[in-house]
Design a protein around this motif. Structure first.
Motif, PDB file in Angstrom:
ATOM      1  N   GLU A 252     -10.815   4.205 -10.741  1.00 36.95           N
ATOM      2  CA  GLU A 252     -10.827   4.215  -8.983  1.00 36.95           C
ATOM      3  C   GLU A 252     -11.901   3.245  -8.601  1.00 36.95           C
ATOM      4  OE1 GLU A 252     -11.082   8.353  -8.222  1.00 36.95           O
ATOM      5  OE2 GLU A 252      -9.018   8.873  -8.436  1.00 36.95           O
ATOM      6  N   VAL A 253     -11.296   2.848  -7.360  1.00 35.61           N
ATOM      7  CA  VAL A 253     -12.313   2.064  -6.395  1.00 35.61           C
ATOM      8  C   VAL A 253     -12.327   2.530  -5.086  1.00 35.61           C
ATOM      9  CG1 VAL A 253     -12.821  -0.379  -5.564  1.00 35.61           C
ATOM     10  CG2 VAL A 253     -11.748  -0.080  -7.858  1.00 35.61           C
ATOM     11  N   THR A 254     -13.295   3.435  -4.814  1.00 36.15           N
ATOM     12  CA  THR A 254     -13.310   4.183  -3.677  1.00 36.15           C
ATOM     13  C   THR A 254     -14.603   3.520  -2.637  1.00 36.15           C
ATOM     14  OG1 THR A 254     -12.933   6.131  -4.762  1.00 36.15           O
ATOM     15  CG2 THR A 254     -13.664   6.544  -2.564  1.00 36.15           C
ATOM     16  N   ASP A 255     -14.126   3.446  -1.373  1.00 34.85           N
ATOM     17  CA  ASP A 255     -14.906   3.095  -0.192  1.00 34.85           C
ATOM     18  C   ASP A 255     -14.879   3.955   0.900  1.00 34.85           C
ATOM     19  OD1 ASP A 255     -13.129   2.276   2.039  1.00 34.85           O
ATOM     20  OD2 ASP A 255     -12.474   1.190   0.774  1.00 34.85           O
ATOM     21  N   ASP A 256     -16.051   3.978   1.809  1.00 35.73           N
ATOM     22  CA  ASP A 256     -16.084   4.987   2.718  1.00 35.73           C
ATOM     23  C   ASP A 256     -15.985   4.199   4.313  1.00 35.73           C
ATOM     24  OD1 ASP A 256     -18.376   3.587   2.753  1.00 35.73           O
ATOM     25  OD2 ASP A 256     -19.956   5.115   2.570  1.00 35.73           O
ATOM     26  N   GLY A 257     -15.097   3.318   4.188  1.00 36.59           N
ATOM     27  CA  GLY A 257     -14.828   2.539   5.270  1.00 36.59           C
ATOM     28  C   GLY A 257     -13.960   3.346   6.213  1.00 36.59           C
ATOM     29  N   ALA A 258     -13.374   2.422   7.287  1.00 36.43           N
ATOM     30  CA  ALA A 258     -12.462   3.117   8.366  1.00 36.43           C
ATOM     31  C   ALA A 258     -11.371   3.691   7.702  1.00 36.43           C
ATOM     32  CB  ALA A 258     -12.172   1.830   9.333  1.00 36.43           C
ATOM     33  N   GLY A 259     -10.697   3.408   6.556  1.00 38.77           N
ATOM     34  CA  GLY A 259      -9.468   3.801   6.202  1.00 38.77           C
ATOM     35  C   GLY A 259      -8.312   3.330   6.802  1.00 38.77           C
ATOM     36  N   ILE A 260      -7.003   3.962   6.227  1.00 41.03           N
ATOM     37  CA  ILE A 260      -5.758   3.239   6.745  1.00 41.03           C
ATOM     38  C   ILE A 260      -4.957   4.399   7.212  1.00 41.03           C
ATOM     39  CG2 ILE A 260      -3.927   1.746   5.626  1.00 41.03           C
ATOM     40  CD1 ILE A 260      -5.901   1.294   3.310  1.00 41.03           C
ATOM     41  N   GLU A 261      -4.206   3.971   8.279  1.00 37.83           N
ATOM     42  CA  GLU A 261      -3.239   4.713   8.782  1.00 37.83           C
ATOM     43  C   GLU A 261      -2.303   5.042   7.823  1.00 37.83           C
ATOM     44  OE1 GLU A 261      -1.909   4.398  12.750  1.00 37.83           O
ATOM     45  OE2 GLU A 261      -3.203   2.492  12.839  1.00 37.83           O
TER      46      GLU A 261
ATOM     47  N   THR B 263       0.363   1.180 -13.335  1.00 36.22           N
ATOM     48  CA  THR B 263       0.664   1.390 -11.867  1.00 36.22           C
ATOM     49  C   THR B 263      -0.490   1.425 -11.194  1.00 36.22           C
ATOM     50  OG1 THR B 263       0.517   3.854 -12.278  1.00 36.22           O
ATOM     51  CG2 THR B 263       2.528   2.923 -12.433  1.00 36.22           C
ATOM     52  N   ILE B 264      -0.361   1.339  -9.917  1.00 36.70           N
ATOM     53  CA  ILE B 264      -1.439   1.192  -8.911  1.00 36.70           C
ATOM     54  C   ILE B 264      -0.991   2.243  -7.645  1.00 36.70           C
ATOM     55  CG2 ILE B 264      -1.008  -1.057  -7.598  1.00 36.70           C
ATOM     56  CD1 ILE B 264      -3.982  -1.235  -7.244  1.00 36.70           C
ATOM     57  N   THR B 265      -1.847   2.908  -7.159  1.00 37.18           N
ATOM     58  CA  THR B 265      -1.721   3.965  -6.113  1.00 37.18           C
ATOM     59  C   THR B 265      -2.806   3.980  -5.136  1.00 37.18           C
ATOM     60  OG1 THR B 265      -2.720   5.870  -7.188  1.00 37.18           O
ATOM     61  CG2 THR B 265      -0.358   5.605  -7.260  1.00 37.18           C
ATOM     62  N   VAL B 266      -2.649   4.198  -3.845  1.00 34.64           N
ATOM     63  CA  VAL B 266      -3.628   4.452  -2.750  1.00 34.64           C
ATOM     64  C   VAL B 266      -3.573   5.597  -2.084  1.00 34.64           C
ATOM     65  CG1 VAL B 266      -2.366   3.039  -1.266  1.00 34.64           C
ATOM     66  CG2 VAL B 266      -4.798   3.265  -0.894  1.00 34.64           C
ATOM     67  N   ARG B 267      -4.756   6.142  -1.868  1.00 37.00           N
ATOM     68  CA  ARG B 267      -4.781   7.370  -0.784  1.00 37.00           C
ATOM     69  C   ARG B 267      -5.920   6.985   0.086  1.00 37.00           C
ATOM     70  NH1 ARG B 267      -7.056   9.195  -5.679  1.00 37.00           N
ATOM     71  NH2 ARG B 267      -9.064   9.824  -5.853  1.00 37.00           N
ATOM     72  N   SER B 268      -5.662   7.333   1.146  1.00 32.05           N
ATOM     73  CA  SER B 268      -6.635   6.995   2.447  1.00 32.05           C
ATOM     74  C   SER B 268      -6.538   7.936   3.562  1.00 32.05           C
ATOM     75  CB  SER B 268      -6.455   5.384   2.912  1.00 32.05           C
ATOM     76  OG  SER B 268      -7.242   4.925   3.794  1.00 32.05           O
ATOM     77  N   THR B 269      -7.715   8.059   4.250  1.00 29.57           N
ATOM     78  CA  THR B 269      -7.758   8.951   5.239  1.00 29.57           C
ATOM     79  C   THR B 269      -8.771   8.138   6.616  1.00 29.57           C
ATOM     80  OG1 THR B 269      -7.971  10.670   4.024  1.00 29.57           O
ATOM     81  CG2 THR B 269      -8.672  11.173   6.518  1.00 29.57           C
ATOM     82  N   GLU B 270      -8.132   8.158   7.671  1.00 28.81           N
ATOM     83  CA  GLU B 270      -8.808   7.297   8.722  1.00 28.81           C
ATOM     84  C   GLU B 270     -10.138   7.791   9.011  1.00 28.81           C
ATOM     85  OE1 GLU B 270      -6.388   5.258  12.178  1.00 28.81           O
ATOM     86  OE2 GLU B 270      -5.218   7.072  11.522  1.00 28.81           O
ATOM     87  N   GLY B 271     -10.912   7.060   9.231  1.00 26.95           N
ATOM     88  CA  GLY B 271     -12.372   7.337   9.389  1.00 26.95           C
ATOM     89  C   GLY B 271     -13.397   7.871   8.088  1.00 26.95           C
ATOM     90  N   LEU B 272     -12.401   8.136   6.837  1.00 23.11           N
ATOM     91  CA  LEU B 272     -13.305   8.428   5.836  1.00 23.11           C
ATOM     92  C   LEU B 272     -13.256   7.577   4.649  1.00 23.11           C
ATOM     93  CD1 LEU B 272     -12.125  12.070   5.585  1.00 23.11           C
ATOM     94  CD2 LEU B 272     -14.163  11.428   6.652  1.00 23.11           C
TER      95      LEU B 272
END
Length: 346
Positions: A269-278, A320-329
């Motif tokens: 897992e590669v996790t950032d705390d940036g703006a996130g994705i809609e 496989t590759i997956t992505v999960r994202s939350t705007e602002g988090l």
């Protein structure tokens, strides 16, 4: 309904009708029974012959064609065998299934056509922007800039950067093309994923510091994590994902790399705390040239193919590759790799 049942019902209705008509005029119960039995037998034989000869046999042929051609057999094979006792019902089911499959194919073709239009528009824009920039700097140099060495050097530097952008774009397109066609062969071997991650972090550390982003790979991951894959290609996957997290990360933010042991796989897992994705953008995130923020993406640079390359590399590994994202988090990209067994070659 089977053929014999269908014929019997029709013969029964006709025989009963004629028998009742005869009884109405004659009034004799014996004539009614005799007429009913004789008419039933005759109608059954006639109807069976007519339906079998002129209707049922043709339906059987249609069913054979539909069923066998669906299995990919040629016309001779399709006409040479029969596999159903109830072709009328089966034809109905086959046609419904055929219609469903065709609708799915048509929807896929429409989607591919839209993808083709988007791709052509995107690639023309990606090529046009640096080409026009280089053209402009060269024309400026041809006009008056050569008389000013300092200005000429600035123009040449900017032209060189745009040529580098073109080269990167062409290189990435070539990589995707080779991965899709299978021309790019994977060099499988057993290696320590922990060591590779540390190497990539060292390689990306300078760029992360320039964006005031901290790369985190905790000390608990000092234990060797052996995987079986193409080391160079997985290195490219890690570089692309970490580079992406740096580009779109927030100031004074972090990018954390974690690994987890599954049954026969290793999850990264590669996790950032940036703006996130809609959320609406997530299904298209791995498409070529897809950008969630066009204006910022252009300023940041890159070919727009990084995530598409990552996806193709992992699919070539049958992973496989997956992505999960939350705007602002922030966002988390997670991919799997085959866990190395003792029998795998080094």
């Amino acid at each position: 309904m089977k053929l014999r049942e269908l014929v019997f019902i029709n013969a029964f209705v006709v025989a009963l009708t004629l028998a009742l008509v005869n009884y109405y005029f004659q009034g004799n119960i014996y004539d009614l029974l005799l007429t009913f039995i004789i008419t039933l037998v005759i109608c059954y034989i006639v109807f069976y012959y007519l339906i079998e000869r002129y209707i049922y046999s043709k339906i059987k042929l249609i069913y054979k064609l539909i069923h066998n051609l669906k299995l990919g057999k040629d016309l001779k094979d399709a006409l040479g065998e029969y596999v159903s006792d109830d072709p009328i019902n089966d034809v109905e089911n086959e046609v419904k299934e055929w219609a469903r499959v065709k609708k799915t194919e048509i929807d896929a073709l429409k989607q591919q056509e839209q993808f083709r239009r988007d791709f052509l528009g995107n690639i023309s824009h990606e090529l046009k922007t640096p080409l026009f920039a280089v053209q402009g700097y060269i024309e400026a140099l041809q006009d008056d800039a050569m008389e000013d060495p300092e200005l000429a050097k600035q123009f040449l530097d900017k032209a060189s950067k745009n040529i580098d952008r073109l080269s990167l774009l062409i290189k990435d397109l070539d990589s995707i093309s080779k991965l899709e066609s299978g021309e790019m062969q994977l060099n499988y071997k057993k290696f320590d994923l922990t060591v590779l991650i540390k190497e990539v972090i060292e390689q990306m550390e300078l760029k992360a510091k320039s964006q005031t982003i901290e790369l985190i790979f905790k000390d608990k991951y000092h234990i060797p994590t052996l995987v079986y894959a193409d080391r160079d290609k997985i290195c490219q996957v890690l570089i692309n994902l970490i580079d992406n997290s740096i580009k779109y990360g927030k100031e004074n933010g972090t990018t954390a790399i974690k690994t987890f042991e599954l049954h026969d796989q290793i999850l990264v897992e590669v996790t950032d705390d940036g703006a996130g994705i809609e959320e609406k953008h997530l299904p298209r995130l791995f498409e070529r040239f897809f950008r969630t923020d066009q204006s910022r993406s252009r300023q940041i640079g890159g070919s727009g193919l990084g995530l598409a390359i990552v996806k193709h590399i992992l699919e070539a590994h049958q992973q496989t590759i997956t992505v999960r994202s939350t705007e602002g988090l922030g966002s988390t990209f997670a991919f799997t790799l085959a866990r190395a067994k003792s029998s795998f070659p080094i």
